[in-house]
Design a protein around this motif. Structure first.
Motif, PDB file in Angstrom:
ATOM      1  N   CYS A  88     -88.456 -11.608  35.536  1.00 22.52           N
ATOM      2  CA  CYS A  88     -87.508 -12.705  35.348  1.00 22.52           C
ATOM      3  C   CYS A  88     -88.065 -13.827  34.475  1.00 22.52           C
ATOM      4  N   GLY A  89     -89.400 -13.995  34.474  1.00 24.51           N
ATOM      5  CA  GLY A  89     -90.012 -15.038  33.650  1.00 24.51           C
ATOM      6  C   GLY A  89     -89.943 -16.420  34.285  1.00 24.51           C
ATOM      7  N   ALA A  90     -89.346 -16.541  35.459  1.00 26.53           N
ATOM      8  CA  ALA A  90     -89.141 -17.862  36.040  1.00 26.53           C
ATOM      9  C   ALA A  90     -89.720 -18.032  37.444  1.00 26.53           C
ATOM     10  N   CYS A  91     -90.025 -16.917  38.140  1.00 29.22           N
ATOM     11  CA  CYS A  91     -90.514 -17.051  39.516  1.00 29.22           C
ATOM     12  C   CYS A  91     -92.005 -17.427  39.513  1.00 29.22           C
ATOM     13  N   CYS A  94     -94.308 -14.741  37.946  1.00 31.70           N
ATOM     14  CA  CYS A  94     -94.167 -14.678  36.481  1.00 31.70           C
ATOM     15  C   CYS A  94     -94.865 -15.872  35.823  1.00 31.70           C
ATOM     16  N   CYS A 102     -93.305  -9.842  40.170  1.00 31.22           N
ATOM     17  CA  CYS A 102     -92.106 -10.684  39.991  1.00 31.22           C
ATOM     18  C   CYS A 102     -91.176 -10.457  41.177  1.00 31.22           C
ATOM     19  N   SER A 103     -90.634 -11.569  41.698  1.00 28.87           N
ATOM     20  CA  SER A 103     -89.777 -11.425  42.875  1.00 28.87           C
ATOM     21  C   SER A 103     -88.330 -11.153  42.478  1.00 28.87           C
ATOM     22  N   ASN A 104     -88.067 -11.136  41.174  1.00 34.92           N
ATOM     23  CA  ASN A 104     -86.678 -10.983  40.742  1.00 34.92           C
ATOM     24  C   ASN A 104     -86.579 -10.091  39.496  1.00 34.92           C
TER      25      ASN A 104
HETATM   26 ZN   LIG Z   1     -90.393 -13.248  37.979  1.00 36.49          ZN
END
Ligand SMILES: [Zn+2]
Length: 340
Positions: A88-91, A94, A102-104
């Motif tokens: 996701c690049g945001a968790c 990441c 990554c959790s998403n």
């Molecule tokens: Zn992530």
């Protein structure tokens, strides 16, 4: 672009949609081949309880047809493997450079749009260029090889370590071939004779039918020590507690697959033996090394006798596969040629 969409169980349709680049680092890829495996079939039949509508297609290769001005990794006409798992690049994971956890993670054809379409527009970071000696069909297996490498990185294997692999579908088969490449000794277990026969043709020496003699066969092969690790492949129709009985005390048991069914497991034998249980369900970190392994002929896919099907046959193909699956007949992995 044209996309194929499953609207509800067994309802497949297609539609047109605009497909323009929206950032300078994006590329547009003409999809050439797609792998049709259990993942797509379960989405079609509704077994994996997907959130409809869904565009199926997890593993795809293609040719870049257009690039944004900021692209440096690919250019027009580069053949590429399109990544199936995109962090996701945001968790938190990441942001700390630990994309593997990554959790998403967005997974094509599962919780985000798959690649059963004529074009894919994506950031070039989600594309891996293919060397000319790796065919499109071989490259379709990069995701499975990558997941196999990730599993092997989890196990502390030395030369000659025995690893029991439950499930001889494409994941278990390729993992076993990789174990041999890494000088370990796989013991591949399944109730399906046809799958075990294919495994033998792939050079896997110990293939064991799942029956009452399974445990004693593993004891015999390992000289009574049992396997130092076991891997259980999802949707292999084998009780998930089986690995507990063939794994030595303190060994690793890894559950793997691109998705998992609901399962209830009797844990006591694992706890008594102080086994280490974990799961591997993505291939994100190992795509490049997977393509190198394919290039170095670490695996063979020839014994799968992959059937190429034309995209125009898709509806009929899914219908027939669903019919087979409902009768309990295993449906072999096949290839969808997106250009015909
Ligand atoms: Zn992530």
């Amino acid at each position: 672009m044209k996309i194929w969409k499953i609207l509800s169980p067994k309802v497949l349709t297609s539609e047109e949609r605009p497909d323009n680049l929206t950032s300078a680092t994006q590329a547009k890829v003409k999809v050439t081949q797609l792998l049709l495996s259990g993942t797509e079939l379960r989405a079609y039949c509704g077994i994996s309880k997907p959130k409809y509508p869904i565009i199926p297609g997890r593993f795809a290769v293609g040719v870049v047809s257009e690039v944004g001005e900021g692209c440096v990794k690919v250019e027009k006409n580069t053949r590429v493997f399109i990544h199936d798992a995109i962090p996701c690049g945001a968790c938190n994971a990441c942001l700390n450079g630990n994309e593997e956890h990554c959790s998403n993670t967005k997974i094509a054809g599962l919780n985000s749009e798959g690649y059963m379409r004529d074009f894919v527009v994506t950031d070039e970071s989600n594309l891996t260029p293919l060397p000319s000696s790796v065919s499109d069909t071989e490259a379709l297996f990069a995701g499975i090889v990558a997941m196999g490498e990730m599993i092997i990185s989890r196990l502390t294997l030395t030369k000659g370590s025995h690893v029991a692999v439950f499930g001889a579908g494409e994941v278990g088969n390729i993992l076993s071939q990789l174990l041999i490449y890494h000088q370990a000794v796989p013991i591949l277990i399944d109730s399906n004779e046809e799958k075990l026969k294919i495994a033998t043709q792939c050079g896997i020496y110990y293939t064991i039918p799942l029956n009452e003699e399974m445990q004693s066969s593993v004891e015999r092969i390992t000289g009574g020590r049992l396997s130092c690790a076991s891997v259980h492949c999802s949707y292999c129709d084998i009780d998930p507690s089986m690995p507990f009985y063939v794994t030595a005390n303190g060994g690793n048991v890894v559950y793997t697959g691109f998705s998992f069914p609901e399962q209830i497991v009797q844990l006591k034998p694992a706890l008594d033996k102080q086994l280490i249980l974990s799961s591997v369900s993505n291939d994100y970190s190992y795509i490049e090394s997977a393509i190198n392994l394919i290039l170095n002929k670490a695996i063979t896919i020839a014994p799968f006798h992959l059937q190429p099907h034309a995209i125009s046959e898709t509806s009929e193909l899914f219908r027939q596969a669903a019919e087979k699956a409902e009768k309990g007949v295993s449906v072999p992995v096949s290839i969808l040629n997106m250009l015909s």
